[in-house]
Scaffold this motif. Sequence first.
Motif: not given
Length: 69
Positions: A43-69
Amino acid sequence: MNLNLRQAILSNVTGHNADQLQATIDDALQQGEEKMLPGLGVFFEKLWQESNEQDRQEILSTLEKSLAE
């Protein structure tokens, strides 16, 4: 036997609507079983493939925040 796990996962959810996909994801997270991880990965692979650069940056930001906790 040649098993294509990715293709099997995709064939199981192809045509599902948003509610069905959410139920699948929620079920996988609630069960917490490692055997569900490949499906979530597909599912993540499909999400990533279908995301534009702005969406990818948002995904990465969310992951970064969730992994910092």
